[in-house]
Design a protein around this motif. Structure first.
Motif, short mmCIF file in Angstrom:
data_model
loop_
_atom_site.label_atom_id
_atom_site.label_comp_id
_atom_site.label_asym_id
_atom_site.label_seq_id
_atom_site.Cartn_x
_atom_site.Cartn_y
_atom_site.Cartn_z
N SER A 187 -89.36 33.98 -40.11
CA SER A 187 -88.24 33.31 -40.24
C SER A 187 -87.18 34.07 -39.66
N ILE A 209 -87.98 30.35 -29.59
CA ILE A 209 -88.47 30.38 -31.04
C ILE A 209 -89.44 29.32 -31.35
N ASN A 211 -91.17 28.10 -34.77
CA ASN A 211 -91.18 28.39 -36.05
C ASN A 211 -91.13 26.86 -36.74
N PRO A 214 -85.86 26.48 -39.58
CA PRO A 214 -85.07 26.92 -38.82
C PRO A 214 -84.84 28.28 -39.04
N THR A 215 -84.28 28.82 -37.90
CA THR A 215 -83.96 30.52 -38.26
C THR A 215 -82.42 30.70 -38.01
N TYR A 217 -81.59 32.42 -35.63
CA TYR A 217 -81.33 32.82 -34.12
C TYR A 217 -81.46 31.45 -33.24
N ASP A 218 -81.85 30.31 -33.86
CA ASP A 218 -81.97 29.15 -33.19
C ASP A 218 -80.88 28.93 -32.14
N ASP A 219 -79.68 29.12 -32.66
CA ASP A 219 -78.53 28.69 -31.60
C ASP A 219 -78.50 29.65 -30.29
N ALA A 221 -81.31 30.71 -28.98
CA ALA A 221 -82.66 30.43 -28.32
C ALA A 221 -82.50 29.43 -26.92
N GLU A 223 -85.07 27.93 -25.97
CA GLU A 223 -85.92 26.90 -26.60
C GLU A 223 -86.54 27.08 -28.06
N VAL A 224 -86.46 25.90 -28.77
CA VAL A 224 -86.98 25.99 -30.10
C VAL A 224 -87.80 25.01 -30.40
N ARG A 226 -90.69 23.42 -33.14
CA ARG A 226 -90.99 23.08 -34.34
C ARG A 226 -92.50 22.89 -34.42
#
Ligand code: ZN
Length: 245
Positions: A187, A209, A211, A214-215, A217-219, A221, A223-224, A226
């Motif tokens: 997280s 990321i 995960n 949300p973390t 640091y998502d902004d 990244a 690529e995120v 889920r």
């Protein structure tokens, strides 16, 4: 172009598919049983034989589940084995599953130590945890060090103990040198994991990321993801290998 250095920062989320209990999540072991946290708190552990007895039992229960590496651990080991990229893993986990999947010890930095080994709190002698379990079977509820008689503990960083400075230093260097950082199943809310992402991002690494939630640091990244880690990571790493080929 030089070969990529791919750094993985892994947390509890990568091991839940292996049956390792999550400790701090909403359904985590310590969330549901706050008294269990004492079993991994250095001061309680060192001063109370009953806490040590229960702590060894807790370790034994997890060990007896015989957790095996899952598709995500295997995908990372396979990437390293392929030689398509240099791979380093920085993990918050103490379960040894990255190595069990075939990743060499030297490629894994265990920020919080390991439950695979025990260490004497007096003379620092180390041994495999299986030796302690064998002594428990023989009737010792809290086996002392066989070298000096001191108190044994798992080679983990307990609450109230400092992280290993040498391990932290190496982790920081990897974060600054990597070309890609994949934060997987963490997280990113606590030090040092969050600080390592800051270092990697500041040094220009591409941040991915993976995960469930949300973390912070998502902004930041590129690529995120889920999707479940066991499905998402093998696919991501296949793509990474193709891009290197
Ligand atoms: Zn000792």
């Amino acid at each position: 172009m030089g070969r990529q250095l791919v750094a993985f920062l892994t947390g509890a989320g990568i091991s839940t598919d292996s049956g390792i209990p999550d400790y701090r999540g909403p359904h985590g072991l310590w969330t549901r049983h706050p008294e269990y946290e004492k079993l991994a708190t250095y001061d309680y552990y060192m001063t109370d034989p009953e806490i040590r007895r229960r702590s060894w039992q807790m370790r034994r229960e997890v060990f007896d589940l015989r957790p095996q590496p899952n598709a995500a651990h295997r995908a990372i080991a396979s990437l390293a084995d392929s030689g398509a990229a240099a791979v380093r893993v920085i993990t918050q986990n103490v379960d040894g599953l990255h190595q069990a999947a075939g990743l060499p010890d030297r490629k894994v930095l265990e920020l919080h130590g390991t439950t695979r080994s025990v260490v004497c709190t007096s003379c620092e002698a180390r041994g495999p945890i299986e030796d302690v379990f064998a002594r428990m079977d023989a009737g010792e509820a809290d086996p002392p060090c066989s070298v000096c008689g001191g108190i044994l503990k798992t080679a983990t960083v307990m609450f109230g103990e400092a992280l290993d400075a040498a391990v932290l230093l190496k982790a920081g260097a990897i974060a600054q040198e990597c070309t890609v950082m994949l934060a997987v199943g963490t997280s990113l809310q606590v030090y040092p994991a969050a600080g390592l992402v800051d270092l990697a991002a500041a040094a220009g690494a591409r941040l991915v990321i993976v995960n469930a939630t949300p973390t912070p640091y998502d902004d930041l990244a590129a690529e995120v993801v889920r999707e479940p880690i066991g499905e998402a990571l093998p696919t991501l790493l296949q793509e990474l290998r193709r891009s290197e080929a």
